[in-house]
Design an enzyme around this catalytic site. Structure first.
Site: not given
Length: 261
Positions: A7, A11, A111
């Site tokens: 997430a 996007n 991330d």
């Protein structure tokens, strides 16, 4: 199969990962923290069927997110529709498993940690991971897998949005690789593309040169993110392009959690 969920700010990427680590299918949807578990489920159910899969094929879910408000509905999606408790990367029983050798380890984005995990598992030596997303990030991973820090710059789409919003007469243009290496544009649109695209290439090459000089050892450069391939044909600084690095990091974390590592 594992459902890995990345997430991001722009996007949310859902990927089905097989037991051998290969990605069987992937889908993306615009990030909206207000989107409910039911809405995700309807959308995913249809996409799973189109690829020949069913909800019952999903035996585990792992989530990595840099959007805290999106997490709850994704966890509900896992429990309500896939009958499993989602693992959350970097939280609870799913620690990163790598050393975050920075001054504020608690603020390292999911991330970026996931990219570091996957990059170190796939490449030896010192690494720089460049992720082309909402922001363009440079992440330094040393030879033993420790995350050493990096750089955050505005993403190329964000830069274009700011330019168009602030200059009334400038049109919105599509970001694409120029057909030739000419830098001097002869129309407003070509001048904008030159400034955005070649300006970004110059930033990538310049910052990477400085990073390599600071490291002082041979470095492998890995590009990831949706726009990574956009720059491949006009710069030679990438040693590898791996668009699914974050998903691969999630799959590795899940595997290690299952093995009790």
């Amino acid at each position: 199969m594992l459902l890995a969920v990345d997430a991001g700010n722009t996007n949310v990427v859902f990927a089905l990962v097989a037991e051998d680590g290969s990605i069987a299918a992937r889908w993306r949807i615009a990030t909206d923290p207000r989107r409910t578990a039911d809405e995700y489920a309807v959308w995913l159910h249809q996409l799973l069927q189109l690829e020949g899969y069913a909800r019952e094929d999903v035996s585990g879910v792992i989530i990595g997110t840099v959007v805290p408000r999106a997490l709850h509905n994704l966890q509900v999606l896992a429990s309500k529709y896939f009958r499993t408790e989602a693992l959350v990367a970097g939280q609870g029983t799913v620690p990163w498993g790598i050393r975050l050798d920075v001054d504020e380890p608690q603020n390292v984005g999911a991330d970026r940690a996931l990219n570091a995990i996957a990059a170190h598992a796939r490449h030896a030596g010192d690494l720089v991971v460049i992720d082309f997303g909402t922001a363009t990030t440079f992440d330094v991973v040393d030879y033993d897998g420790a995350y050493k820090g990096g750089i955050i710059a505005p993403g190329i789409n964000l830069s274009l949005d700011a330019l168009v919003a602030a200059a009334a007469k400038l049109p919105r243009i599509a970001i694409e690789a120029p057909e030739d290496p000419t830098v001097i544009g002869r129309t407003t649109a070509s001048q904008m593309l030159s400034g955005i695209y070649w300006g970004y290439v110059a930033m990538i090459e310049g910052l990477l040169a400085r990073v390599k000089a600071e490291i002082g050892r041979p470095v492998t450069t890995i590009a990831t993110g949706g726009l990574a391939t956009l720059f491949q044909q006009h710069t030679r600084v990438f040693d590898a392009i791996e668009p699914d690095l974050t998903i691969q990091g999630l799959a590795l974390l899940h595997q290690r959690r299952q093995q009790g590592l």
